[in-house]
Enzyme design. Structure first.
Site, mmCIF file in Angstrom:
data_model
loop_
_atom_site.group_PDB
_atom_site.id
_atom_site.type_symbol
_atom_site.label_atom_id
_atom_site.label_comp_id
_atom_site.label_asym_id
_atom_site.label_seq_id
_atom_site.Cartn_x
_atom_site.Cartn_y
_atom_site.Cartn_z
ATOM 1 N N LYS A 53 -2.814 0.845 7.926
ATOM 2 C CA LYS A 53 -2.468 1.879 6.945
ATOM 3 C C LYS A 53 -3.408 3.079 7.064
ATOM 4 C CE LYS A 53 -0.442 -1.513 3.827
ATOM 5 N NZ LYS A 53 -0.579 -2.456 2.728
ATOM 6 N N GLN A 97 -4.519 -3.908 -2.039
ATOM 7 C CA GLN A 97 -3.892 -4.862 -1.120
ATOM 8 C C GLN A 97 -3.785 -6.238 -1.779
ATOM 9 O OE1 GLN A 97 -2.573 -3.988 1.844
ATOM 10 N NE2 GLN A 97 -1.923 -6.054 2.336
ATOM 11 N N ASP A 120 2.831 1.946 -4.124
ATOM 12 C CA ASP A 120 3.430 0.658 -3.761
ATOM 13 C C ASP A 120 4.762 0.457 -4.477
ATOM 14 O OD1 ASP A 120 2.353 -1.135 -1.896
ATOM 15 O OD2 ASP A 120 0.684 -1.672 -3.213
#
Ligand code: GUN
Length: 289
Positions: A53, A97, A120
């Protein structure tokens, strides 16, 4: 029939190329899109995802900030870090995460992220907005699946889409997204029996379970479009999906490979969501200057 492979890696690379221009445009208005990534602990898979990422951000010109915390971190400490990032002017998107260590409530973490920075798309506000067909951040994997289907001109409206898996990250939001695109949607899960009875009816089959070999050629309809979200290591240590690729490709019309299918698309949609967040915050600031 031999299926056409949907090359997620190539589609994602083309999208990153387009994004470079869009990021540069925003920069010319004085805004550098910024993504904060919080990584708790040392889970090797999570470390590898996060590294990817950050690398993607660099490629397109998005500023990224990685915050690493030990797996002994308390929930309160993690929530404090998120609150600081919610207030940070140079950060437009925040990603924590998952999974997180046991002592931390994932839901509390997700709900502490400001909905304006929820790249997200996991916050109840984002999910509620998606459910009511309002503009929202869409979770990256379902959004990536839609983009791949669009890239190869697979129509969705009126099709029977069968989603295997009901996770909050993939299965549930993907089902909702397909419904919003006028598909007829069936959601299958670990208690669905017999699974094949449902998967065989799919015009578009999305498999997101995490079990190698779950779907074979006998489980699909001839000409189906097969999207494999699985990421498993087989007995030889090779990365494989949930679908028996070699046999299913002989019966499907389109199929995604693993690796190089859904994974790269998920990553690029995070960049898109970050750019979207930066643009929105910029517009709001301009309107209220
Ligand atoms: N872990 C596995 N997939 C994801 C994802 O899309 N977002 C976050 N935050 N964690 C993940």
């Amino acid at each position: 029939m031999t299926a056409q492979m949907i090359d997620g890696k190539a589609i994602a690379a083309a999208k990153r190329q387009e994004m470079k221009t869009m990021v540069a445009e925003l920069k010319s208005e004085g805004v550098v899109p910024g993504l904060a990534v919080i990584l708790v602990g040392e889970n090797p898979a999570s470390m590898s995802y996060v590294k990817g990422k950050i690398r993607d951000c660099k490629e397109v010109g998005i500023y990224s900030r990685l915050l690493r915390l030990p797996d002994t971190v308390t929930e309160a400490e993690l929530l404090d870090e998120i609150k600081k990032l919610n207030e940070a002017d140079d950060i437009h998107g925040i990603l924590v995460q998952l999974p997180l260590p046991e002592q931390i409530s994932e839901q509390k973490v997700i709900q502490t992220i400001s909905p304006e920075k929820d790249v997200d798309g996991f916050h109840p506000t984002s999910l509620g907005r998606m459910m009511t067909k309002q503009d929202s951040f869409v979770p990256c994997t379902p959004a990536g699946i839609m983009e791949m289907l669009k890239a190869v001109h697979v129509p969705i409206a009126g099709k029977h889409v069968v989603v295997v898996g009901r996770s909050n990250i993939v299965g549930k939001p993907a089902s909702l997204l397909f419904l919003n695109h006028n598909a007829t949607v069936t959601i299958c899960h670990s208690k669905t029996t017999p699974l094949a009875q449902y998967t065989k009816q799919a015009d578009v089959l999305v498999v997101a379970v995490g079990r190698a070999g779950l779907i074979g050629a006998e489980d699909i309809k001839p000409g189906a479009v097969v999207i494999d979200v699985g990421m498993n290591r087989n007995e030889k240590g090779k990365l494989v999906g949930d679908v028996e690729f070699d046999e299913v490709k002989e019966k499907a019309s389109f199929i995604t490979p693993v690796p190089g299918g859904v994974g790269p698309m998920t990553r690029v949609m995070l960049l898109e969501n970050t750019l979207k967040a930066a643009r929105k915050i910029n517009q709001y600031r301009k309107a209220h200057a």
